[in-house]
Design a protein around this motif. Structure first.
Motif, mmCIF file in Angstrom:
data_model
loop_
_atom_site.group_PDB
_atom_site.id
_atom_site.type_symbol
_atom_site.label_atom_id
_atom_site.label_comp_id
_atom_site.label_asym_id
_atom_site.label_seq_id
_atom_site.Cartn_x
_atom_site.Cartn_y
_atom_site.Cartn_z
ATOM 1 N N ARG A 50 4.629 -38.384 -43.805
ATOM 2 C CA ARG A 50 4.623 -38.264 -42.342
ATOM 3 C C ARG A 50 5.254 -36.941 -41.904
ATOM 4 N NH1 ARG A 50 6.628 -43.710 -41.657
ATOM 5 N NH2 ARG A 50 4.983 -45.098 -40.934
ATOM 6 N N ASP A 57 3.446 -33.794 -40.159
ATOM 7 C CA ASP A 57 3.949 -33.375 -38.839
ATOM 8 C C ASP A 57 4.278 -31.880 -38.832
ATOM 9 O OD1 ASP A 57 3.681 -35.933 -37.890
ATOM 10 O OD2 ASP A 57 5.825 -36.427 -37.974
ATOM 11 N N ARG A 99 1.096 -29.729 -38.856
ATOM 12 C CA ARG A 99 0.460 -29.725 -37.535
ATOM 13 C C ARG A 99 1.247 -28.902 -36.517
ATOM 14 N NH1 ARG A 99 -1.524 -36.081 -37.336
ATOM 15 N NH2 ARG A 99 -3.615 -35.688 -38.185
ATOM 16 N N TYR A 142 -2.016 -45.218 -42.574
ATOM 17 C CA TYR A 142 -1.494 -44.056 -41.837
ATOM 18 C C TYR A 142 -2.524 -42.929 -41.804
ATOM 19 C CZ TYR A 142 0.870 -39.543 -41.417
ATOM 20 O OH TYR A 142 1.195 -38.250 -41.081
ATOM 21 N N ARG A 176 -5.382 -43.761 -39.502
ATOM 22 C CA ARG A 176 -4.932 -43.718 -38.113
ATOM 23 C C ARG A 176 -4.796 -42.277 -37.625
ATOM 24 N NH1 ARG A 176 -0.955 -46.784 -39.017
ATOM 25 N NH2 ARG A 176 0.765 -45.289 -38.954
ATOM 26 N N GLU A 177 -4.317 -41.405 -38.522
ATOM 27 C CA GLU A 177 -4.102 -39.996 -38.163
ATOM 28 C C GLU A 177 -5.349 -39.130 -38.374
ATOM 29 O OE1 GLU A 177 -1.351 -38.558 -36.787
ATOM 30 O OE2 GLU A 177 -0.622 -40.618 -36.534
#
Length: 253
Positions: A19, A23, A26, A49, A52-53
């Motif tokens: 995650r 992050d 991005r 995850y 979803r992303e």
């Protein structure tokens, strides 16, 4: 430099790291990229995850290790540049822009890597931060265009490993003999150099590395045994001891 960079992230039960890794990509990447997550049979919600992303996901049923996972990602990648990234590496402002500057500084440059707080060899540097906020503040000052901080080397550590597609076209994929991991990056560097490419450490790019989290998770008792086994495999393949190889170049820390 041109086109897309494919960022390939192998992961195994490391959602808490993945995650943060994603992050940071991005938040701090200003050039075109795609993220391909290769999930090595995680049971921690990694697949959900990624869906979803809206990340590109290759879901493997079991933990096949780092080289196999990377190769699956490389086969799927569409980028002009290919970047193997550990899930416990967190990037920082301008990181990819500056790595691409180094990669395309000369035609013969094939592979580049950043410096970091945790690595073997000369890519490890002393950093002053104590938390991720401090790291980003330090990287803001650190990550600036400066060819004077590039250094030609014979080895780039595989934690953040950027190379041109022409390297893969000439050299091929990672050698899966080194599964589940360690020395596949040394082997790839050696093959790239035999293929006529040069390697560059971009000392003007700082990334944060948590440090061998997945391997210690999977091999809590046999971590050193695994490293030694793969060192022997490298010696048998090339008749060169990579430890001596590192020390002779002054890459050892």
């Amino acid at each position: 430099m041109s086109g897309l960079t494919s960022i390939i992230i192998p992961t195994f039960n490391g959602l808490h790291l993945l995650r943060t890794c994603v992050d940071h990509i991005r938040a701090y990447t200003e050039v075109p990229y795609e993220i391909i997550v290769v999930d090595n049979g995680s049971r921690d919600g990694t697949g959900e995850y990624c869906l979803r992303e809206k990340l590109l996901l290759i879901s493997l049923p079991d933990n096949t290790g780092f080289p196999v996972a990377c190769n699956r990602g490389l086969r799927m990648a569409s980028g002009d540049q290919l970047l193997l990234l550990n899930n416990d590496v967190f990037v920082s402002p301008r990181w990819l822009t500056l790595l691409l500057e180094a990669l395309y500084s000369r035609e013969e440059i094939g592979i580049v890597g950043p410096v970091t707080n945790y690595a073997s060899g000369i890519q490890q540097v002393k950093a002053g931060y104590t938390d991720i906020t401090g790291y980003i503040h330090e990287a803001e000052r650190w990550n600036v265009t400066n060819p004077g901080r590039w250094q030609e080397v014979n080895r780039i550590v595989g934690l953040c490993y950027l190379f041109k597609r022409t390297v893969m076209n000439r050299v091929g994929l990672l050698d899966e003999m080194f599964s589940p991991g360690h020395y596949e990056d040394d082997d790839y560097c050696y093959r790239a150099r035999l293929g006529g490419f040069k390697l560059l450490v971009a000392g003007n790019v700082l990334v944060h590395h948590e440090g061998s989290a997945s391997f210690r998770n999977r091999f809590p008792g046999g971590f050193q045994d695994l490293i030694e086994r793969n060192r022997k495999r490298f010696v048998e393949k090339w008749n060169v001891d990579p430890l001596q190889f590192i020390e002779e170049r002054g890459d050892a820390s």
